[in-house]
Enzyme design. Structure first.
Site, short mmCIF file in Angstrom:
data_model
loop_
_atom_site.label_atom_id
_atom_site.label_comp_id
_atom_site.label_asym_id
_atom_site.label_seq_id
_atom_site.Cartn_x
_atom_site.Cartn_y
_atom_site.Cartn_z
N MET A 135 0.76 -1.16 0.09
CA MET A 135 0.12 -0.10 0.14
C MET A 135 0.73 1.24 -0.03
O MET A 135 0.65 2.50 0.58
CB MET A 135 -0.81 0.04 1.01
CG MET A 135 -1.93 -1.32 1.21
SD MET A 135 -2.98 -1.55 -0.10
CE MET A 135 -4.14 -0.22 -0.19
N ARG A 136 2.05 1.18 -0.50
CA ARG A 136 2.97 2.36 -0.69
C ARG A 136 2.96 2.72 -2.17
O ARG A 136 3.40 1.78 -3.01
CB ARG A 136 4.17 2.00 -0.03
CG ARG A 136 4.03 1.77 1.40
CD ARG A 136 3.82 3.14 2.23
NE ARG A 136 3.76 2.78 3.54
CZ ARG A 136 3.80 3.77 4.52
NH1 ARG A 136 3.59 4.88 4.18
NH2 ARG A 136 3.52 3.21 5.60
N ASN A 157 1.35 -4.67 -10.41
CA ASN A 157 0.65 -4.52 -9.11
C ASN A 157 -0.74 -4.95 -9.43
O ASN A 157 -1.02 -4.97 -10.43
CB ASN A 157 0.57 -2.98 -9.04
CG ASN A 157 -0.28 -2.56 -7.85
OD1 ASN A 157 -0.21 -2.93 -6.65
ND2 ASN A 157 -0.93 -1.39 -8.15
N HIS A 159 -4.63 -3.83 -8.58
CA HIS A 159 -5.60 -2.65 -8.05
C HIS A 159 -6.91 -3.20 -8.25
O HIS A 159 -7.52 -3.88 -9.26
CB HIS A 159 -5.44 -1.55 -9.29
CG HIS A 159 -6.23 -0.44 -8.80
ND1 HIS A 159 -5.79 0.48 -7.68
CD2 HIS A 159 -7.28 0.00 -9.23
CE1 HIS A 159 -6.74 1.16 -7.55
NE2 HIS A 159 -7.73 1.11 -8.34
C1 GRF Z 1 -6.28 -6.18 -2.40
O1 GRF Z 1 -7.74 -5.85 -2.50
C2 GRF Z 1 -5.49 -5.74 -3.51
O2 GRF Z 1 -6.25 -5.20 -4.83
C3 GRF Z 1 -5.26 -4.13 -2.60
O3 GRF Z 1 -5.05 -4.37 -1.39
C4 GRF Z 1 -5.67 -5.62 -1.11
C5 GRF Z 1 -4.78 -6.79 -0.56
O4 GRF Z 1 -5.39 -7.83 0.02
N1 GRF Z 1 -4.22 -3.38 -3.39
P1 GRF Z 1 -4.41 -9.01 0.41
O5 GRF Z 1 -3.32 -8.35 1.43
O6 GRF Z 1 -3.59 -9.74 -0.82
O7 GRF Z 1 -5.22 -9.72 1.22
#
Ligand code: GRF
Length: 239
Positions: A135-136, A157, A159
């Site tokens: 998340m960065r 990535n 999304h």
């Molecule tokens: C997912 O929904 C992804 O699309 C977003 O963050 C979430 C991560 O979930 N970027 P996880 O940590 O893989 O369970």
């Protein structure tokens, strides 16, 4: 099937996408070895999933680095190869008109965190870096040091929306609040913008009138777990 690729992974949270990738690697669904899992968050649950699978893990505590930067950044602490003007000119994260001191703080503090990430990553031979719920935002400082062959993307990535709709941090929330009848997820390569890089694959699902935000997230995640291994396979097949 192409060559067996070496995949590095970065996570921030629960790591269910990481788990789907680990499972696909174990079952032969993807021809890949996962060589490390790094996290910006100490104690992220996904780190346990990696350790259970025998994958090397490391943490670069972003929050701590940013907190100490807020006390003041001494330019001598920045990476030796960091050139603020170069990174500012390349980045497409900030629109024009954002105060220069904000851009300066962001790019400098992130470069310090990214240098720490790179110090770990450089210990590994890696073909592809997979952001699995990391998340960065990554800046050109980091991206250029992973994408060392011009024109060849190496960072993927996932999304939680059908890009180019709803970039940013809350794709499923934005999809739900907008009243969309179709939601989805996108795997794309990372470029200098936020969620703007070339799209590798997408999956969609229907949103019923009775669905809650939780339903949308549940349906979306199930699609993500199918999509990410498929996109990694596509990459390794063309490697
Ligand atoms: C997912 O929904 C992804 O699309 C977003 O963050 C979430 C991560 O979930 N970027 P996880 O940590 O893989 O369970």
């Amino acid at each position: 099937m192409g060559k067996k690729i070496k995949v590095g992974t970065l996570i921030s949270g629960g790591g269910t996408n990481l788990q789907a990738i680990i499972d696909a690697a174990h079952s032969g669904g993807i021809n890949a070895d996962i060589v490390f899992t790094g996290s910006d968050t100490p104690g992220a649950k996904g780190l346990e999933r990696a350790q259970k699978a025998g994958i090397h893990t490391f943490v670069v505590d972003y929050a701590n680095i940013i907190r100490s930067c807020k006390k003041g950044i001494d330019d001598t602490d920045l990476p030796e190869d960091f050139d603020f003007e170069e990174i500012k000119a390349k980045q497409r994260l900030f629109k024009t008109g954002i105060p220069e001191n904000r851009v300066r703080f962001f790019l400098k503090s992130r470069a310090m965190a990214e240098k720490a990430l790179l110090d770990h990553i450089r210990e590994f031979d890696m073909d592809l870096l997979v952001l699995a719920g990391f998340m960065r935002v990554l800046t050109p400082y980091f991206i250029d040091r992973i994408n060392t062959v011009p024109g060849r993307h190496r960072i993927m990535n996932i999304h939680p929306a059908l890009l180019p709709s709803f970039p940013g941090t809350d794709g499923y929330g934005d999809t739900f609040r907008h009243g969309c009848k179709i939601g989805g997820c996108t795997v794309h390569f990372v470029d200098y913008g936020e969620d703007t890089g070339p799209i590798i694959g997408q999956k969609a699902f229907e949103i019923e009138d009775t669905d809650t935000l939780e339903d949308v997230k549940r349906k979306g995640l199930a699609k993500e777990w199918e999509l990410y291994p498929q996109c990694i396979r596509k990459f390794s097949d063309s490697f």
